[in-house]
Design a protein around this motif. Structure first.
Motif, PDB file in Angstrom:
ATOM      1  N   LYS A  47       0.841  -1.184   0.000  1.00  0.00           N
ATOM      2  CA  LYS A  47       0.000   0.000   0.000  1.00  0.00           C
ATOM      3  C   LYS A  47       0.882   1.241   0.000  1.00  0.00           C
ATOM      4  N   ASP A  48       0.541   2.218  -0.825  1.00  0.00           N
ATOM      5  CA  ASP A  48       1.280   3.480  -0.849  1.00  0.00           C
ATOM      6  C   ASP A  48       0.835   4.345   0.326  1.00  0.00           C
ATOM      7  N   VAL A  49       1.806   4.732   1.156  1.00  0.00           N
ATOM      8  CA  VAL A  49       1.514   5.537   2.342  1.00  0.00           C
ATOM      9  C   VAL A  49       2.384   6.784   2.308  1.00  0.00           C
ATOM     10  N   ALA A  50       1.781   7.920   2.516  1.00  0.00           N
ATOM     11  CA  ALA A  50       2.536   9.175   2.540  1.00  0.00           C
ATOM     12  C   ALA A  50       3.441   9.218   3.770  1.00  0.00           C
ATOM     13  N   GLU A  51       4.709   9.565   3.565  1.00  0.00           N
ATOM     14  CA  GLU A  51       5.663   9.615   4.666  1.00  0.00           C
ATOM     15  C   GLU A  51       5.401  10.834   5.540  1.00  0.00           C
ATOM     16  N   THR A  52       5.466  10.632   6.842  1.00  0.00           N
ATOM     17  CA  THR A  52       5.221  11.714   7.786  1.00  0.00           C
ATOM     18  C   THR A  52       6.334  12.753   7.715  1.00  0.00           C
ATOM     19  N   ASP A  53       5.949  14.013   7.657  1.00  0.00           N
ATOM     20  CA  ASP A  53       6.931  15.096   7.604  1.00  0.00           C
ATOM     21  C   ASP A  53       7.612  15.247   8.962  1.00  0.00           C
ATOM     22  N   TRP A  54       8.913  15.581   8.939  1.00  0.00           N
ATOM     23  CA  TRP A  54       9.667  15.698  10.183  1.00  0.00           C
ATOM     24  C   TRP A  54       9.092  16.788  11.087  1.00  0.00           C
ATOM     25  N   ALA A  55       8.495  17.820  10.483  1.00  0.00           N
ATOM     26  CA  ALA A  55       7.933  18.909  11.281  1.00  0.00           C
ATOM     27  C   ALA A  55       6.716  18.459  12.081  1.00  0.00           C
ATOM     28  N   GLU A  56       6.122  17.318  11.699  1.00  0.00           N
ATOM     29  CA  GLU A  56       4.931  16.834  12.373  1.00  0.00           C
ATOM     30  C   GLU A  56       5.253  15.922  13.558  1.00  0.00           C
ATOM     31  N   ILE A  57       6.513  15.541  13.712  1.00  0.00           N
ATOM     32  CA  ILE A  57       6.897  14.657  14.815  1.00  0.00           C
ATOM     33  C   ILE A  57       6.670  15.372  16.148  1.00  0.00           C
ATOM     34  N   ARG A  58       5.914  14.728  17.037  1.00  0.00           N
ATOM     35  CA  ARG A  58       5.566  15.356  18.314  1.00  0.00           C
ATOM     36  C   ARG A  58       6.266  14.717  19.506  1.00  0.00           C
ATOM     37  N   GLN A  59       6.846  13.508  19.324  1.00  0.00           N
ATOM     38  CA  GLN A  59       7.561  12.881  20.435  1.00  0.00           C
ATOM     39  C   GLN A  59       8.610  11.912  19.900  1.00  0.00           C
ATOM     40  N   VAL A  60       9.597  11.608  20.741  1.00  0.00           N
ATOM     41  CA  VAL A  60      10.682  10.687  20.398  1.00  0.00           C
ATOM     42  C   VAL A  60      10.673   9.543  21.406  1.00  0.00           C
ATOM     43  N   VAL A  61      10.839   8.312  20.900  1.00  0.00           N
ATOM     44  CA  VAL A  61      10.865   7.130  21.758  1.00  0.00           C
ATOM     45  C   VAL A  61      12.123   6.326  21.439  1.00  0.00           C
ATOM     46  N   GLY A  62      12.979   6.126  22.437  1.00  0.00           N
ATOM     47  CA  GLY A  62      14.164   5.289  22.280  1.00  0.00           C
ATOM     48  C   GLY A  62      13.839   3.835  22.590  1.00  0.00           C
ATOM     49  N   LEU A  63      14.276   2.911  21.723  1.00  0.00           N
ATOM     50  CA  LEU A  63      13.960   1.492  21.874  1.00  0.00           C
ATOM     51  C   LEU A  63      15.253   0.686  21.975  1.00  0.00           C
ATOM     52  N   ASP A  64      15.491   0.111  23.132  1.00  0.00           N
ATOM     53  CA  ASP A  64      16.669  -0.723  23.363  1.00  0.00           C
ATOM     54  C   ASP A  64      16.270  -2.179  23.220  1.00  0.00           C
ATOM     55  N   PHE A  65      16.892  -2.907  22.281  1.00  0.00           N
ATOM     56  CA  PHE A  65      16.640  -4.332  22.095  1.00  0.00           C
ATOM     57  C   PHE A  65      17.588  -5.116  22.999  1.00  0.00           C
ATOM     58  N   GLY A  66      17.050  -6.125  23.687  1.00  0.00           N
ATOM     59  CA  GLY A  66      17.894  -6.852  24.616  1.00  0.00           C
ATOM     60  C   GLY A  66      17.466  -8.287  24.828  1.00  0.00           C
ATOM     61  N   ILE A  67      18.126  -8.924  25.776  1.00  0.00           N
ATOM     62  CA  ILE A  67      17.889 -10.329  26.086  1.00  0.00           C
ATOM     63  C   ILE A  67      16.958 -10.474  27.281  1.00  0.00           C
ATOM     64  N   ASN A  68      17.215  -9.698  28.342  1.00  0.00           N
ATOM     65  CA  ASN A  68      16.375  -9.788  29.527  1.00  0.00           C
ATOM     66  C   ASN A  68      14.963  -9.282  29.228  1.00  0.00           C
ATOM     67  N   PHE A  69      14.890  -8.105  28.597  1.00  0.00           N
ATOM     68  CA  PHE A  69      13.634  -7.572  28.066  1.00  0.00           C
ATOM     69  C   PHE A  69      13.805  -7.441  26.558  1.00  0.00           C
ATOM     70  N   LEU A  70      12.825  -7.917  25.820  1.00  0.00           N
ATOM     71  CA  LEU A  70      12.948  -7.878  24.364  1.00  0.00           C
ATOM     72  C   LEU A  70      13.096  -6.450  23.870  1.00  0.00           C
ATOM     73  N   VAL A  71      12.266  -5.542  24.384  1.00  0.00           N
ATOM     74  CA  VAL A  71      12.355  -4.122  24.034  1.00  0.00           C
ATOM     75  C   VAL A  71      12.127  -3.295  25.299  1.00  0.00           C
ATOM     76  N   THR A  72      12.978  -2.292  25.500  1.00  0.00           N
ATOM     77  CA  THR A  72      12.782  -1.305  26.562  1.00  0.00           C
ATOM     78  C   THR A  72      12.592   0.048  25.893  1.00  0.00           C
ATOM     79  N   ALA A  73      11.460   0.696  26.174  1.00  0.00           N
ATOM     80  CA  ALA A  73      11.115   1.968  25.533  1.00  0.00           C
ATOM     81  C   ALA A  73      11.188   3.109  26.538  1.00  0.00           C
ATOM     82  N   TYR A  74      11.769   4.237  26.092  1.00  0.00           N
ATOM     83  CA  TYR A  74      11.828   5.449  26.909  1.00  0.00           C
ATOM     84  C   TYR A  74      11.313   6.600  26.056  1.00  0.00           C
ATOM     85  N   ASP A  75      10.254   7.308  26.525  1.00  0.00           N
ATOM     86  CA  ASP A  75       9.603   8.319  25.695  1.00  0.00           C
ATOM     87  C   ASP A  75       9.913   9.738  26.168  1.00  0.00           C
ATOM     88  N   SER A  76       9.325  10.702  25.473  1.00  0.00           N
ATOM     89  CA  SER A  76       9.594  12.116  25.744  1.00  0.00           C
ATOM     90  C   SER A  76       8.999  12.585  27.056  1.00  0.00           C
TER      91      SER A  76
END
Length: 318
Positions: free
Chosen positions: A106-135
């Protein structure tokens, strides 16, 4: 091929393309050239040539003519709303049954960088599959039960390998297939949970784990299963396309030292992290936390820097 097997013109073309694609795949993955062998019946079907969708059923081109294949739409209504396109399907024979996986695009319009409202860091690991830290400074762990299930699979595999019997080898093969299906399902659930939780206009900052397998295979043999066997690249691919569908974006950054760097003072040292206990304690600033959370915090910081500078900052050096 047409004379010996009675193939139609389009079928013969599909055979040639399938063999070419298999050789390209072998070379693309860096494997030495070898003669490709097909051990199970398979057939690539081109959309609107070898198969089509008519009257609520797929129409497949076979040697005996067109064959209608009914299917259930429950749970897949959104991909039949007219905005999705079918691609080349791959008819395969497994476990005494025929399966037809149909790729959808499906063709999807890419989100403009100016529209980004938050940042989420995702750490991939063994103990926890994903650890997320948000704005908002919130940390979310996904999920811990994976580690115990993987330990169960490892124990079963070791038990079957010691038996060295034909039945044990057959069970070992089925076990591997079951584990792969389970990992794929978990990756789907986690990637969907992430994009649903954080919503649209989110920048997900991922770890670029390219080459991780080559680096971690130098660890002790008994630790290799834990280090390299999870499908992290598959999880990244799923998250990337689902983020696009949810009007969000992803970037991949250098993961080195992200769990050894203090997010408050920037001090980098191997001694900051107790990998065995999954603890972090900065030797200078004395900040303490879970090491996976520290990794997610540093990835979040790199995402913030990327929004400001437009470039992925180089990771810290010890």
């Amino acid at each position: 091929m047409r004379a010996q097997f009675g193939l139609r013109s389009q079928m013969a073309q599909s055979v040639i393309k399938t063999v070419m694609a298999r050789y390209k795949s072998v070379l693309a993955h860096g494997h030495p050239w070898t003669r490709v062998q097909f051990t199970k019946p398979a057939f690539d079907l081109v959309w609107n040539r070898d198969y089509s969708l008519k009257a609520g059923a797929f129409s497949l081109n076979t040697l005996a003519g067109r064959v209608p294949i009914p299917f259930a739409r429950q749970g897949m209504e959104r991909v039949f709303d007219g905005t999705w396109q079918c691609g080349t399907a791959h008819l395969v024979h497994r476990h005494g049954r025929w399966f037809l996986p149909v790729p959808m695009t499906k063709d999807v319009a890419e989100t403009d960088w100016a529209e980004i409202r938050q940042v989420v860091g995702l750490d991939f690991g063994i103990n926890f599959l994903v650890t997320a830290y948000d704005s908002q400074g919130q940390t979310t762990f996904f999920p811990r039960a994976v580690k115990a299930r993987r330990a169960h699979f490892k124990l079963l595999r070791q038990t079957l390998q010691r038996r060295q019997t034909p039945s044990a080898r057959r069970r070992l093969k089925r076990l591997g297939q079951r584990e792969n299906r389970w990992m794929t399902d978990v990756n789907h659930q986690v990637s969907k949970a992430l994009v649903v939780r954080y919503g649209a206009q989110t920048l997900f900052v991922l770890e670029d784990l390219t080459g991780m397998r080559g680096a971690t295979e130098r660890v002790r043999r008994r630790d290799r299963y834990t280090s390299v066997s999870w499908a992290f690249y598959q999880l990244r691919q799923m998250l990337e396309y689902k983020a696009t569908l949810y009007q969000s974006r992803t970037i991949a950054v250098d993961p080195r030292y992200t769990s050894q760097t203090c997010p408050h003072c920037g001090h980098v040292a191997r001694g900051n992290r107790d990998k065995r206990r999954h603890r972090f304690a900065c030797q200078q600033f004395h900040y303490r936390s879970n090491d996976d959370r520290i990794g997610a915090m540093n990835l979040h910081r790199q995402g913030i820097e990327y929004r400001v500078t437009g470039a992925i900052a180089a990771g810290p050096r010890s």
